[in-house]
Design an enzyme around this catalytic site. Sequence first.
Site, PDB file in Angstrom:
ATOM      1  N   ASP A  16       0.850  -1.195   0.000  1.00 40.39           N
ATOM      2  CA  ASP A  16       0.000   0.000   0.000  1.00 40.39           C
ATOM      3  C   ASP A  16       0.885   1.245   0.000  1.00 40.39           C
ATOM      4  O   ASP A  16       2.014   1.205   0.500  1.00 40.39           O
ATOM      5  CB  ASP A  16      -0.927   0.025   1.229  1.00 40.39           C
ATOM      6  N   GLN A  36       2.200   1.556  -6.386  1.00 41.29           N
ATOM      7  CA  GLN A  36       2.038   0.458  -7.328  1.00 41.29           C
ATOM      8  C   GLN A  36       2.180   0.911  -8.790  1.00 41.29           C
ATOM      9  O   GLN A  36       2.327   0.076  -9.681  1.00 41.29           O
ATOM     10  CB  GLN A  36       0.688  -0.256  -7.129  1.00 41.29           C
ATOM     11  N   ASP A  58      -6.187  -4.729  -5.395  1.00 41.82           N
ATOM     12  CA  ASP A  58      -7.316  -3.922  -4.901  1.00 41.82           C
ATOM     13  C   ASP A  58      -6.746  -2.587  -4.430  1.00 41.82           C
ATOM     14  O   ASP A  58      -7.042  -2.112  -3.350  1.00 41.82           O
ATOM     15  CB  ASP A  58      -8.028  -4.650  -3.753  1.00 41.82           C
ATOM     16  N   HIS A  61      -6.789   1.511  -8.357  1.00 37.58           N
ATOM     17  CA  HIS A  61      -7.730   1.254  -9.463  1.00 37.58           C
ATOM     18  C   HIS A  61      -7.590   2.193 -10.653  1.00 37.58           C
ATOM     19  O   HIS A  61      -8.496   2.244 -11.488  1.00 37.58           O
ATOM     20  CB  HIS A  61      -9.180   1.287  -8.979  1.00 37.58           C
ATOM     21  N   GLU A  86      -9.504  -6.267  -8.884  1.00 44.75           N
ATOM     22  CA  GLU A  86     -10.836  -5.862  -8.409  1.00 44.75           C
ATOM     23  C   GLU A  86     -11.235  -4.504  -8.977  1.00 44.75           C
ATOM     24  O   GLU A  86     -10.392  -3.717  -9.406  1.00 44.75           O
ATOM     25  CB  GLU A  86     -10.837  -5.764  -6.879  1.00 44.75           C
ATOM     26  N   ASP A  87     -12.522  -4.239  -8.920  1.00 43.38           N
ATOM     27  CA  ASP A  87     -13.073  -2.919  -9.285  1.00 43.38           C
ATOM     28  C   ASP A  87     -12.669  -2.497 -10.697  1.00 43.38           C
ATOM     29  O   ASP A  87     -12.291  -1.344 -10.955  1.00 43.38           O
ATOM     30  CB  ASP A  87     -12.656  -1.858  -8.255  1.00 43.38           C
TER      31      ASP A  87
HETATM   32  C1  LIG Z   1     -10.037   0.125  -2.146  1.00 48.00           C
HETATM   33  S1  LIG Z   1      -8.792   0.325  -0.874  1.00 48.00           S
HETATM   34  C2  LIG Z   1      -8.498  -1.373  -0.561  1.00 48.00           C
HETATM   35  C3  LIG Z   1      -7.648  -1.653   0.605  1.00 48.00           C
HETATM   36  C4  LIG Z   1      -7.472  -3.138   0.911  1.00 48.00           C
HETATM   37  N1  LIG Z   1      -7.175  -3.884  -0.306  1.00 48.00           N
HETATM   38  C5  LIG Z   1      -8.688  -3.677   1.594  1.00 48.00           C
HETATM   39  O1  LIG Z   1      -9.429  -4.464   0.982  1.00 48.00           O
HETATM   40  O2  LIG Z   1      -8.932  -3.323   2.742  1.00 48.00           O
HETATM   41  C6  LIG Z   1      -7.506   0.922  -1.873  1.00 48.00           C
HETATM   42  C7  LIG Z   1      -6.136   0.995  -1.209  1.00 48.00           C
HETATM   43  O3  LIG Z   1      -5.204   1.290  -2.249  1.00 48.00           O
HETATM   44  C8  LIG Z   1      -4.213   2.138  -1.728  1.00 48.00           C
HETATM   45  N2  LIG Z   1      -3.579   2.837  -2.834  1.00 48.00           N
HETATM   46  C9  LIG Z   1      -4.045   3.892  -3.525  1.00 48.00           C
HETATM   47  N3  LIG Z   1      -3.163   4.291  -4.453  1.00 48.00           N
HETATM   48  C10 LIG Z   1      -2.106   3.435  -4.365  1.00 48.00           C
HETATM   49  C11 LIG Z   1      -0.877   3.342  -5.041  1.00 48.00           C
HETATM   50  N4  LIG Z   1      -0.554   4.184  -6.034  1.00 48.00           N
HETATM   51  N5  LIG Z   1      -0.026   2.350  -4.690  1.00 48.00           N
HETATM   52  C12 LIG Z   1      -0.342   1.500  -3.687  1.00 48.00           C
HETATM   53  N6  LIG Z   1      -1.507   1.552  -2.997  1.00 48.00           N
HETATM   54  C13 LIG Z   1      -2.371   2.514  -3.318  1.00 48.00           C
HETATM   55  C14 LIG Z   1      -4.969   3.041  -0.757  1.00 48.00           C
HETATM   56  O4  LIG Z   1      -4.082   3.600   0.185  1.00 48.00           O
HETATM   57  C15 LIG Z   1      -5.980   2.084  -0.171  1.00 48.00           C
HETATM   58  O5  LIG Z   1      -5.519   1.505   1.045  1.00 48.00           O
END
Ligand SMILES: C[S@@+](CC[C@H](N)C(=O)[O-])C[C@H]1O[C@@H](n2cnc3c(N)ncnc32)[C@H](O)[C@@H]1O
Length: 191
Positions: A16, A36, A58, A61, A86-87
């Site tokens: 994350d 990511q 996840d 997105h 996902e999504d």
């Molecule tokens: C939809 S949430 C899902 C979190 C986890 N998979 C869950 O089910 O509880 C999206 C997550 O992606 C992370 N995120 C957003 N942009 C990101 C990036 N560029 N690289 C890594 N993580 C990222 C956010 O911090 C968030 O925790």
Amino acid sequence: MWRDYLGPDARIIGVDVDPNCRAMTEHGFEIWIGDQADPAFWDGFKAAVPSVDVVLDDGGHTMRQQLVTFDALFPIVSNGGLYIVEDTHTSYFPGHGGGPPGHPGTWMARVKDLIDQMHAWYHAPIDRADQVMAATMIPSITVFDSLVAIEKRRRSPPLTLARGQGGHRKNPPAMDYIAMRRALRVPDGGV
Ligand SMILES: C[S@@+](CC[C@H](N)C(=O)[O-])C[C@H]1O[C@@H](n2cnc3c(N)ncnc32)[C@H](O)[C@@H]1O
């Protein structure tokens, strides 16, 4: 939840961008903090984690995040493993880099291309690295509403056995399986 589902022996690695996620290490997970969408981040990750059985994306997105992550991690998914995103409806959201069907550069556009490339045996000389990967390593792509699951398992090229006369119509030139099998170094006679 994943510990409960996968059991005490599973090695579960979370990635994350949010440093607060480090707190999850308390629960026995390995946590990597990074973006990511940054290929250099994945280079460092892969130096420490050379193989994974299942990837579940996840994250943020966006199109770039999903595509960079797939390009980085699908090659290290083990034979028999699974890659899940996902999504995937964000492929249709302009705010995530998506757009209407046919919009270029989306995750779903890549999935449609992968579907074509896993069938490359039937329409192409398999001479591009992505075609070889999809044709030899992807036996199935399952598309749900908002979720895509891609199986990774070594496949042999299709083998055509024709008996009798006139009962089998060959579709040149792509169906030259013997040339393909040799190009991919599949032993003659093997299936
Ligand atoms: C939809 S949430 C899902 C979190 C986890 N998979 C869950 O089910 O509880 C999206 C997550 O992606 C992370 N995120 C957003 N942009 C990101 C990036 N560029 N690289 C890594 N993580 C990222 C956010 O911090 C968030 O925790």
